[in-house]
Scaffold this motif. Structure first.
Motif, PDB file in Angstrom:
ATOM      1  N   THR A   1       0.828  -1.204   0.000  1.00  0.00           N
ATOM      2  CA  THR A   1       0.000   0.000   0.000  1.00  0.00           C
ATOM      3  C   THR A   1       0.864   1.255   0.000  1.00  0.00           C
ATOM      4  O   THR A   1       0.623   2.195  -0.763  1.00  0.00           O
ATOM      5  N   GLY A   2       1.900   1.285   0.850  1.00  0.00           N
ATOM      6  CA  GLY A   2       2.760   2.453   0.921  1.00  0.00           C
ATOM      7  C   GLY A   2       3.488   2.735  -0.377  1.00  0.00           C
ATOM      8  O   GLY A   2       3.622   3.894  -0.789  1.00  0.00           O
ATOM      9  N   ILE A   3       3.970   1.698  -1.031  1.00  0.00           N
ATOM     10  CA  ILE A   3       4.656   1.872  -2.315  1.00  0.00           C
ATOM     11  C   ILE A   3       3.704   2.476  -3.341  1.00  0.00           C
ATOM     12  O   ILE A   3       4.046   3.412  -4.068  1.00  0.00           O
ATOM     13  N   ARG A   4       2.486   1.935  -3.407  1.00  0.00           N
ATOM     14  CA  ARG A   4       1.507   2.444  -4.368  1.00  0.00           C
ATOM     15  C   ARG A   4       1.140   3.896  -4.074  1.00  0.00           C
ATOM     16  O   ARG A   4       0.972   4.701  -4.990  1.00  0.00           O
ATOM     17  N   VAL A   5       0.993   4.225  -2.792  1.00  0.00           N
ATOM     18  CA  VAL A   5       0.675   5.605  -2.410  1.00  0.00           C
ATOM     19  C   VAL A   5       1.761   6.559  -2.910  1.00  0.00           C
ATOM     20  O   VAL A   5       1.480   7.600  -3.520  1.00  0.00           O
ATOM     21  N   GLY A   6       3.019   6.220  -2.639  1.00  0.00           N
ATOM     22  CA  GLY A   6       4.116   7.091  -3.034  1.00  0.00           C
ATOM     23  C   GLY A   6       4.246   7.244  -4.539  1.00  0.00           C
ATOM     24  O   GLY A   6       4.401   8.360  -5.056  1.00  0.00           O
ATOM     25  N   LEU A   7       4.184   6.126  -5.254  1.00  0.00           N
ATOM     26  CA  LEU A   7       4.346   6.192  -6.705  1.00  0.00           C
ATOM     27  C   LEU A   7       3.172   6.916  -7.360  1.00  0.00           C
ATOM     28  O   LEU A   7       3.360   7.681  -8.314  1.00  0.00           O
ATOM     29  N   ALA A   8       1.960   6.694  -6.863  1.00  0.00           N
ATOM     30  CA  ALA A   8       0.802   7.384  -7.434  1.00  0.00           C
ATOM     31  C   ALA A   8       0.911   8.889  -7.223  1.00  0.00           C
ATOM     32  O   ALA A   8       0.632   9.686  -8.139  1.00  0.00           O
ATOM     33  N   ALA A   9       1.331   9.293  -6.019  1.00  0.00           N
ATOM     34  CA  ALA A   9       1.500  10.720  -5.750  1.00  0.00           C
ATOM     35  C   ALA A   9       2.583  11.314  -6.639  1.00  0.00           C
ATOM     36  O   ALA A   9       2.427  12.413  -7.203  1.00  0.00           O
ATOM     37  N   ALA A  10       3.705  10.595  -6.775  1.00  0.00           N
ATOM     38  CA  ALA A  10       4.811  11.100  -7.583  1.00  0.00           C
ATOM     39  C   ALA A  10       4.412  11.229  -9.051  1.00  0.00           C
ATOM     40  O   ALA A  10       4.712  12.237  -9.709  1.00  0.00           O
ATOM     41  N   ARG A  11       3.730  10.236  -9.574  1.00  0.00           N
ATOM     42  CA  ARG A  11       3.321  10.299 -10.978  1.00  0.00           C
ATOM     43  C   ARG A  11       2.301  11.403 -11.193  1.00  0.00           C
ATOM     44  O   ARG A  11       2.320  12.088 -12.222  1.00  0.00           O
ATOM     45  N   GLY A  12       1.392  11.582 -10.235  1.00  0.00           N
ATOM     46  CA  GLY A  12       0.422  12.651 -10.357  1.00  0.00           C
ATOM     47  C   GLY A  12       1.078  14.020 -10.358  1.00  0.00           C
ATOM     48  O   GLY A  12       0.742  14.888 -11.171  1.00  0.00           O
ATOM     49  N   LEU A  13       2.034  14.238  -9.451  1.00  0.00           N
ATOM     50  CA  LEU A  13       2.738  15.511  -9.398  1.00  0.00           C
ATOM     51  C   LEU A  13       3.548  15.748 -10.680  1.00  0.00           C
ATOM     52  O   LEU A  13       3.571  16.859 -11.209  1.00  0.00           O
ATOM     53  N   ALA A  14       4.221  14.699 -11.147  1.00  0.00           N
ATOM     54  CA  ALA A  14       5.031  14.840 -12.353  1.00  0.00           C
ATOM     55  C   ALA A  14       4.154  15.146 -13.567  1.00  0.00           C
ATOM     56  O   ALA A  14       4.509  15.975 -14.416  1.00  0.00           O
ATOM     57  N   LEU A  15       3.004  14.493 -13.644  1.00  0.00           N
ATOM     58  CA  LEU A  15       2.100  14.728 -14.773  1.00  0.00           C
ATOM     59  C   LEU A  15       1.543  16.146 -14.740  1.00  0.00           C
ATOM     60  O   LEU A  15       1.490  16.837 -15.764  1.00  0.00           O
ATOM     61  N   ALA A  16       1.136  16.590 -13.549  1.00  0.00           N
ATOM     62  CA  ALA A  16       0.533  17.917 -13.439  1.00  0.00           C
ATOM     63  C   ALA A  16       1.542  19.036 -13.650  1.00  0.00           C
ATOM     64  O   ALA A  16       1.200  20.099 -14.184  1.00  0.00           O
ATOM     65  N   SER A  17       2.795  18.816 -13.234  1.00  0.00           N
ATOM     66  CA  SER A  17       3.802  19.877 -13.286  1.00  0.00           C
ATOM     67  C   SER A  17       4.730  19.782 -14.484  1.00  0.00           C
ATOM     68  O   SER A  17       5.443  20.743 -14.799  1.00  0.00           O
ATOM     69  N   GLY A  18       4.761  18.605 -15.127  1.00  0.00           N
ATOM     70  CA  GLY A  18       5.702  18.392 -16.222  1.00  0.00           C
ATOM     71  C   GLY A  18       7.119  18.111 -15.761  1.00  0.00           C
ATOM     72  O   GLY A  18       8.049  18.088 -16.577  1.00  0.00           O
ATOM     73  N   LEU A  19       7.308  17.869 -14.450  1.00  0.00           N
ATOM     74  CA  LEU A  19       8.641  17.623 -13.922  1.00  0.00           C
ATOM     75  C   LEU A  19       9.100  16.196 -14.193  1.00  0.00           C
ATOM     76  O   LEU A  19       8.286  15.273 -14.203  1.00  0.00           O
ATOM     77  N   PRO A  20      10.401  15.968 -14.390  1.00  0.00           N
ATOM     78  CA  PRO A  20      10.913  14.607 -14.488  1.00  0.00           C
ATOM     79  C   PRO A  20      10.804  13.905 -13.144  1.00  0.00           C
ATOM     80  O   PRO A  20      10.818  14.540 -12.082  1.00  0.00           O
ATOM     81  N   LEU A  21      10.721  12.584 -13.193  1.00  0.00           N
ATOM     82  CA  LEU A  21      10.513  11.762 -12.003  1.00  0.00           C
ATOM     83  C   LEU A  21      11.608  10.720 -11.914  1.00  0.00           C
ATOM     84  O   LEU A  21      11.877   9.990 -12.876  1.00  0.00           O
ATOM     85  N   LEU A  22      12.251  10.649 -10.745  1.00  0.00           N
ATOM     86  CA  LEU A  22      13.375   9.739 -10.530  1.00  0.00           C
ATOM     87  C   LEU A  22      13.010   8.737  -9.442  1.00  0.00           C
ATOM     88  O   LEU A  22      12.541   9.129  -8.367  1.00  0.00           O
ATOM     89  N   GLY A  23      13.207   7.448  -9.697  1.00  0.00           N
ATOM     90  CA  GLY A  23      12.940   6.408  -8.716  1.00  0.00           C
ATOM     91  C   GLY A  23      14.210   5.973  -8.010  1.00  0.00           C
ATOM     92  O   GLY A  23      15.275   5.846  -8.629  1.00  0.00           O
TER      93      GLY A  23
END
Length: 229
Positions: free
Chosen positions: A71-93
């Motif tokens: 659950t925690g992994i999914r929460v973090g990745l979903a938030a990160a992808r949402g922020l990256a999509l909305a802002s256009g920022l690159p995302l690093l794992g």
């Protein structure tokens, strides 16, 4: 350069912002067994406010990919992808293993191998070994404590992570003494941000991070002939 990093993969929730010089501009860390989805976004809001930044002032977002709580992994990745999509920022794992390893200084390692042991909340441990220079010596794995002595490197050992005490005790019982690192907790976004500052190159856009799962999810299927609730 400004990096927003966060983690919700384990027994804590954290967020941090660093600049290109590695300076920590804002940081939050909260031990948390559950409720990551409720705490993460307010925590991100808090560090952005403390650093005096809007998302337009960031250069990259970094997030842990696991292993840890499904659950925690999914929460973090979903938030990160949402922020990256909305802002256009690159995302690093960044993996949880890499984040914990980054918290152990070369001086503390003293040239020995580092074992990162993450509490799986089950009987096994999530394990990965690193050389003194930070190079991975083994692939990530979920291992029973009794199997550790067969997989860890030869020579001096140091163990970090929130499963470190269990791993040390298991190795001691098998005749392989090891030292505990000061970093004996879950991943911290401050260390994830440090890794992101070191790894990211302006103008690049890494592939979207994917979750690192080391075991299948715990799912109870409905009985035959019985409709799910």
């Amino acid at each position: 350069m400004k990096v927003l990093a966060f983690d919700s993969s384990g027994a804590a929730c954290s967020a941090a912002i660093r600049d290109g010089e590695g300076r920590l501009l804002a940081h939050r860390f909260e031990a948390l067994a559950r409720g990551h989805a409720e705490r993460l976004m307010p925590m991100l809001r808090d560090v952005m406010r403390e650093a005096g930044l809007a998302f337009s002032g960031l250069d990259v977002v970094a997030v842990t990919t696991g292993p840890g709580s499904f659950t925690g992994i999914r929460v973090g990745l979903a938030a990160a992808r949402g922020l990256a999509l909305a802002s256009g920022l690159p995302l690093l794992g960044v993996t949880a293993f890499e984040a914990v390893a980054a918290a152990v200084s070369p001086d503390e390692r003293r040239g020995g191998a580092l074992i990162v042991a993450i509490d799986s909340r089950r009987d096994d441990l999530f394990i990965q070994s690193f050389a003194a220079d930070g190079t991975a010596l083994s692939a990530p794995a979920a291992l029973a404590p009794a199997a550790l002595a067969e997989t860890v490197p030869a020579g001096d050992l140091m163990i970090a992570g929130d499963g470190a005490a269990r791993a040390r005790d298991a190795l001691a019982a098998l005749g392989r003494p090891a030292l505990l690192a000061r970093a004996d907790g879950p991943p911290d976004a401050a260390d994830i941000a440090s890794l992101a500052v070191a790894r990211w190159r302006p103008g690049t856009r890494p592939a979207l991070p994917v979750p690192l799962y080391l075991r299948p999810p715990d799912v109870t299927m409905p009985s035959a002939g019985r409709a799910p609730p």
